[in-house]
Design an enzyme around this catalytic site. Sequence first.
Site, PDB file in Angstrom:
ATOM      1  N   HIS A   1       3.052   5.394  -1.811  1.00  0.00           N
ATOM      2  CA  HIS A   1       2.918   6.812  -1.469  1.00  0.00           C
ATOM      3  C   HIS A   1       4.159   7.372  -0.784  1.00  0.00           C
ATOM      4  O   HIS A   1       4.270   8.583  -0.596  1.00  0.00           O
ATOM      5  CB  HIS A   1       1.700   7.019  -0.567  1.00  0.00           C
ATOM      6  CG  HIS A   1       0.400   6.702  -1.235  1.00  0.00           C
ATOM      7  ND1 HIS A   1      -0.029   7.334  -2.372  1.00  0.00           N
ATOM      8  CD2 HIS A   1      -0.562   5.787  -0.938  1.00  0.00           C
ATOM      9  CE1 HIS A   1      -1.205   6.849  -2.745  1.00  0.00           C
ATOM     10  NE2 HIS A   1      -1.545   5.903  -1.886  1.00  0.00           N
TER      11      HIS A   1
ATOM     12  N   GLU B   1      -9.888  -1.543  -1.468  1.00  0.00           N
ATOM     13  CA  GLU B   1     -10.002  -0.093  -1.260  1.00  0.00           C
ATOM     14  C   GLU B   1     -10.858   0.590  -2.324  1.00  0.00           C
ATOM     15  O   GLU B   1     -10.852   1.815  -2.416  1.00  0.00           O
ATOM     16  CB  GLU B   1      -8.611   0.542  -1.234  1.00  0.00           C
ATOM     17  CG  GLU B   1      -7.718   0.169  -2.401  1.00  0.00           C
ATOM     18  CD  GLU B   1      -6.302   0.692  -2.257  1.00  0.00           C
ATOM     19  OE1 GLU B   1      -6.055   1.560  -1.402  1.00  0.00           O
ATOM     20  OE2 GLU B   1      -5.423   0.230  -3.018  1.00  0.00           O
TER      21      GLU B   1
ATOM     22  N   ASP C   1      -8.789   5.383   0.800  1.00  0.00           N
ATOM     23  CA  ASP C   1      -9.323   5.198  -0.549  1.00  0.00           C
ATOM     24  C   ASP C   1     -10.678   4.515  -0.510  1.00  0.00           C
ATOM     25  O   ASP C   1     -11.556   4.823  -1.331  1.00  0.00           O
ATOM     26  CB  ASP C   1      -8.345   4.380  -1.394  1.00  0.00           C
ATOM     27  CG  ASP C   1      -7.255   5.241  -2.005  1.00  0.00           C
ATOM     28  OD1 ASP C   1      -7.571   6.310  -2.537  1.00  0.00           O
ATOM     29  OD2 ASP C   1      -6.081   4.844  -1.942  1.00  0.00           O
TER      30      ASP C   1
END
Length: 239
Positions: free
Chosen positions: A25, A126, A152
């Site tokens: 990310h 996740e 997540d």
Amino acid sequence: MIPDALPAEALARAGYDWVLVDMQHGCMDFETALAMIRAIDLAGAAPIVRVPWNEPGIIGRLLDAGAMGVVIPMIQTAQDAQRAVEACLYPPAGRRSFGPVRVGLRDGPAYFKSANSQVLVIPMIETAEALEQVDAIAHTPGVDALFVGPFDLSIALGLPPGDNDGQPAFDEAIAQVASAARSSGVKMAVLSNADVAPRRLGQGFQMVSTTTDIAALSAVGRADLQAVRKSMTGPRHAR
């Protein structure tokens, strides 16, 4: 997450045991990640990289660059975890190709013999599928830790992204990961913050983050700006 070696070095010199270069990310490319790994090395912390995906090519390059651990997102099954292990470890334990160009400069010729015992293989838990398979993932030979991605994971449980402690589904998921880690003898890791980190440590997590560079910069910037603006409205400035 900031694509530059300087903030990575600053965090590493702040006293952290490890600093995560987030290529999933974050905003960096490979060349910048390499510079960040070197900066973390020089500051005395362990450079850990979250790769974009469970893909052997990028995993191998980042290990050759000097990453001491790899966090692999969206692991769903024991088979996914096995592929991650194979990408991280040299034969016979894995299938990593030999070419430690930069890490060989750091660690010398002995790197090959020690690499498999030094490199941490850290699959992320996740998703709902990963929770169903968490025991099998944890027991996969070569896995060193289970890394909980609370945002997540929360979304997968039908909750808003965040730390949803107190919500039964979230609490049960954390307990399920902890149970799998204990039974397999692997460690637990988690993305966290300064408020939640003490709770995570109490739950048995050994590898706990406390901030991100972008969050720390934003928070301090806002606080300093608000303090100055508040001082400008005081009696001295009102006269």
